[in-house]
Structures are given as C-alpha cells and as structure tokens.
Write a protein that holds these residues in place. Structure first.
Motif, PDB file in Angstrom:
ATOM      1  N   UNK A   1      35.723  53.858   1.876  1.00  0.00           N
ATOM      2  CA  UNK A   1      35.517  55.124   2.578  1.00  0.00           C
ATOM      3  C   UNK A   1      36.338  55.215   3.862  1.00  0.00           C
ATOM      4  N   UNK A   2      36.573  54.076   4.505  1.00  0.00           N
ATOM      5  CA  UNK A   2      37.241  54.080   5.804  1.00  0.00           C
ATOM      6  C   UNK A   2      38.720  53.798   5.765  1.00  0.00           C
ATOM      7  N   UNK A   3      39.306  53.789   4.573  1.00  0.00           N
ATOM      8  CA  UNK A   3      40.735  53.456   4.471  1.00  0.00           C
ATOM      9  C   UNK A   3      41.618  54.459   5.206  1.00  0.00           C
ATOM     10  N   UNK A   4      41.152  55.698   5.322  1.00  0.00           N
ATOM     11  CA  UNK A   4      41.930  56.721   6.014  1.00  0.00           C
ATOM     12  C   UNK A   4      41.446  57.002   7.419  1.00  0.00           C
ATOM     13  N   UNK A   5      40.541  56.162   7.919  1.00  0.00           N
ATOM     14  CA  UNK A   5      39.982  56.358   9.260  1.00  0.00           C
ATOM     15  C   UNK A   5      40.794  55.545  10.272  1.00  0.00           C
ATOM     16  N   UNK A   6      41.209  56.201  11.332  1.00  0.00           N
ATOM     17  CA  UNK A   6      42.039  55.530  12.324  1.00  0.00           C
ATOM     18  C   UNK A   6      41.261  54.723  13.344  1.00  0.00           C
ATOM     19  N   UNK A   7      39.942  54.917  13.395  1.00  0.00           N
ATOM     20  CA  UNK A   7      39.107  54.237  14.384  1.00  0.00           C
ATOM     21  C   UNK A   7      38.290  53.148  13.702  1.00  0.00           C
ATOM     22  N   UNK A   8      38.369  51.928  14.215  1.00  0.00           N
ATOM     23  CA  UNK A   8      37.693  50.800  13.585  1.00  0.00           C
ATOM     24  C   UNK A   8      36.183  50.799  13.843  1.00  0.00           C
ATOM     25  N   UNK A   9      35.747  51.341  14.975  1.00  0.00           N
ATOM     26  CA  UNK A   9      34.326  51.282  15.365  1.00  0.00           C
ATOM     27  C   UNK A   9      33.404  51.936  14.338  1.00  0.00           C
ATOM     28  N   UNK A  10      33.664  53.185  13.906  1.00  0.00           N
ATOM     29  CA  UNK A  10      32.773  53.772  12.904  1.00  0.00           C
ATOM     30  C   UNK A  10      32.781  53.023  11.579  1.00  0.00           C
ATOM     31  N   UNK A  11      33.913  52.440  11.221  1.00  0.00           N
ATOM     32  CA  UNK A  11      33.991  51.661   9.982  1.00  0.00           C
ATOM     33  C   UNK A  11      33.081  50.436  10.075  1.00  0.00           C
ATOM     34  N   UNK A  12      33.101  49.780  11.234  1.00  0.00           N
ATOM     35  CA  UNK A  12      32.237  48.611  11.453  1.00  0.00           C
ATOM     36  C   UNK A  12      30.767  49.022  11.388  1.00  0.00           C
ATOM     37  N   UNK A  13      30.428  50.168  11.967  1.00  0.00           N
ATOM     38  CA  UNK A  13      29.049  50.648  11.945  1.00  0.00           C
ATOM     39  C   UNK A  13      28.576  50.947  10.518  1.00  0.00           C
ATOM     40  N   UNK A  14      29.457  51.553   9.726  1.00  0.00           N
ATOM     41  CA  UNK A  14      29.130  51.831   8.313  1.00  0.00           C
ATOM     42  C   UNK A  14      28.974  50.520   7.553  1.00  0.00           C
ATOM     43  N   UNK A  15      29.827  49.545   7.850  1.00  0.00           N
ATOM     44  CA  UNK A  15      29.710  48.222   7.234  1.00  0.00           C
ATOM     45  C   UNK A  15      28.358  47.584   7.562  1.00  0.00           C
ATOM     46  N   UNK A  16      27.952  47.657   8.827  1.00  0.00           N
ATOM     47  CA  UNK A  16      26.663  47.089   9.238  1.00  0.00           C
ATOM     48  C   UNK A  16      25.510  47.785   8.515  1.00  0.00           C
ATOM     49  N   UNK A  17      25.580  49.120   8.464  1.00  0.00           N
ATOM     50  CA  UNK A  17      24.513  49.897   7.836  1.00  0.00           C
ATOM     51  C   UNK A  17      24.326  49.515   6.370  1.00  0.00           C
ATOM     52  N   UNK A  18      25.412  49.556   5.601  1.00  0.00           N
ATOM     53  CA  UNK A  18      25.299  49.269   4.172  1.00  0.00           C
ATOM     54  C   UNK A  18      25.158  47.776   3.899  1.00  0.00           C
ATOM     55  N   UNK A  19      25.786  46.950   4.739  1.00  0.00           N
ATOM     56  CA  UNK A  19      25.650  45.510   4.567  1.00  0.00           C
ATOM     57  C   UNK A  19      24.212  45.050   4.731  1.00  0.00           C
ATOM     58  N   UNK A  20      23.564  45.519   5.787  1.00  0.00           N
ATOM     59  CA  UNK A  20      22.162  45.166   6.034  1.00  0.00           C
ATOM     60  C   UNK A  20      21.259  45.761   4.960  1.00  0.00           C
ATOM     61  N   UNK A  21      21.509  47.017   4.577  1.00  0.00           N
ATOM     62  CA  UNK A  21      20.688  47.678   3.560  1.00  0.00           C
ATOM     63  C   UNK A  21      20.744  46.917   2.238  1.00  0.00           C
TER      64      UNK A  21
END
Length: 307
Positions: free
Chosen positions: A171-191
C-alpha cells in the motif's frame, strides 16, 4: 410410497459407499485443503485496501488481488506441507493430495508475482513466500539449520512482522513519507500478531503435541490475554493519535471498529477450545477473518448516509 422408500434406502446406501470410499475421502480432504485459505486470502486483500485508505492513497484493485493470491499461496503451502500439529488441529485435511495443493499454490504465486512485477513490487512477493517456507519447512545446510516454527511466540512474531511488512509495503509503495507507512505496519503487524495468538488457543493440543511453544502453551491463558490486551490498546492509541494529528487519513470508523472488535475477540476467544461451544467457531471466523469485510461494509453504509 414403496418406490420412495426404496429410493431413500438406495440413496442412503449410495451415500454411505461414496463417503467411505478412499478416493472420495481424498477428494474431500483435497478440496478442504484448497478451500481452507480462501477466507484468509480474501481478508488479507481487503486489509491491503484498508492500508491504502489509511495512507490516503488511491487503492489499486490489482495490487489487492495480487496480495490476496500471495497470502493464499503461503497459507495453503503451510497446510500442504505435512506437519505434526496439523494431524490434530486440522483433521479434515488428513489424507488430502498434497501435490494438488502445491500445484495450485504455485499457480497462485506466479499470477500474484506477475501482477506485482508489473507494478514494480516484484521483491515484495517473495518476502512472505520465503518466510513461509522457512516457517513450514526450514532449511538445513550441513550443521546449520534454520526453522522459524517453534520457540516462545516466534510463530506470532513471524506472522506479525511478515504480513505487516507485506501490507504496508504494497500500500505504501507510492507514499513519499516513511512515518505513515511505519504506523500502518505497526497497526497491521500488531493486529495479525494478536489474531494468530487468538487462533493458537484452539490449537493448544496439536501445538503441545508437536512441541511448538505458542504463547498460550508457554504463558497460559491469563498472561497471554493480558499481553494481547496491552498490545491492542497501545497500537490503537498510537493510531488514534496519528489520525488526530493528520499523519494518517482521518478514518475514525476503521480505528473504532477495529478497537471494539479486537477487544471482543481477545475477551471471548482466549480460552481452550474445549471450553467453548461449537457456535464460537463461526463467531470467531466472522470477527477475526471477517473484520476487514465488516469495516468496509460499515464504511460504505456510513458514507451513503452522510452523503
């Protein structure tokens, strides 16, 4: 009337012969093997779509489909490879034709990889594939041996890290900012860490037999439940703060539903399967694997009402 009785008796005899036939049993088990990962794959594809929404990026249907195919491959391969715990945990797969499962999995992987390669994400397809192989079979080179299955919580960590990276990466391959990608990773990783631990509660017998030290086996019910609750609360707190500050797209319904659904799952399904009625199996499937479907359904209804 007599013909009806004859037909009923004949049908019963035919059904009995059909269900007790070794070939029929193998076909049934093979079909169960091929079906067993469809819901997980569909749920995973929708999670990728949810990740696009949280990142405020236009969702790609092809990426979601490709992700679902990769997820199907990994989980079907894990069930196709003979494992000691599955003889207890998934008795319905006993006697299935593993070659068919491997062939279908490989086909799904090739299709999914080709789609991702066209979108410039070829490498991401191999992250869960390689991790899944190391988890199910492992590798052995001389004295060196590596297998991810076993160890306290290793299974859950592998599941969380692998699918967190996969979903956030796609989902984040086209996102230029790393912070939201990390947050999405944390959300789905923990879930997904939590979801895998919840399913471990129904597999305690098989995991104990195979010597796999899952969290419920090693820590016990109460400590595992407390750990999962703490992880759930913390991850949603972080996500809520990110939404409020505009780091992620403002999707309060996604976060709120995920929060409530997660608490219900942890409370209701973190005990031995023997202590729960059979109806809980369907309830757990709907709330855990069906969560992403429910979230998107509610979001569509809410959007229609607001509009």
């Amino acid at each position: 009337m007599s013909s009806n009785v004859f037909s009923g008796c004949f049908g019963h005899i035919f059904k009995h012969r059909r269900t007790t036939s070794p070939k029929y049993t193998e076909e049934n088990a093979t079909l169960e093997l091929l079906k067993s990962s469809i819901l997980v794959a569909f749920s995973g594809a929708l999670r990728i779509h949810l990740a696009f929404l949280l990142l405020h990026i236009q969702s790609s249907i092809l990426t979601c489909v490709a992700g679902g195919l990769i997820i199907y491959t990994v989980y079907t391969l894990d069930r196709a490879f003979d494992s000691e715990e599955d003889t207890v945990n998934r008795k319905e797969l006993n006697g299935s034709n593993k070659k068919v499962g491997l062939a279908v999995s490989l086909m799904a992987f090739i299709i999914g990889t080709c789609i991702l390669a066209k979108e410039g994400m070829f490498v991401l397809a191999f992250v869960p594939f390689i991790t899944g192989y190391l988890y199910s079979k492992g590798i052995k080179i001389g004295r060196f041996a590596l297998k991810l299955k076993g160890g306290l919580g290793i299974k859950n960590i592998v599941v969380g890290l692998t699918w967190g990276v996969f979903i956030a990466g796609l989902a984040g391959s086209g996102c230029g900012n790393l912070v939201p990608i990390v947050l999405v990773f944390i959300f789905f990783g923990v879930k997904l860490f939590i979801n895998s631990a919840i399913y471990d509660f129904k597999d305690i017998k098989g995991d104990t037999l195979a010597g796999i030290k899952t969290l419920p086996v090693s820590l016990g019910t109460r400590k595992t439940r407390n750990l999962l609750t703490a992880m759930h609360l913390l991850s949603h707190l972080v996500l809520g703060i990110a939404l409020i500050h505009g780091v992620l797209a403002f999707e309060p319904l996604i976060v709120l539903y995920s929060f409530i659904c997660g608490l219900i799952c942890i409370q209701n399904f973190t005990s031995s399967e023997d202590e729960k009625p059979s109806s809980r199996k369907l309830e757990r499937t709907v709330l855990v694997d069906g969560e992403s479907t429910s979230i998107l359904g509610l979001r569509m209804v809410a959007g229609a009402l607001i509009a």
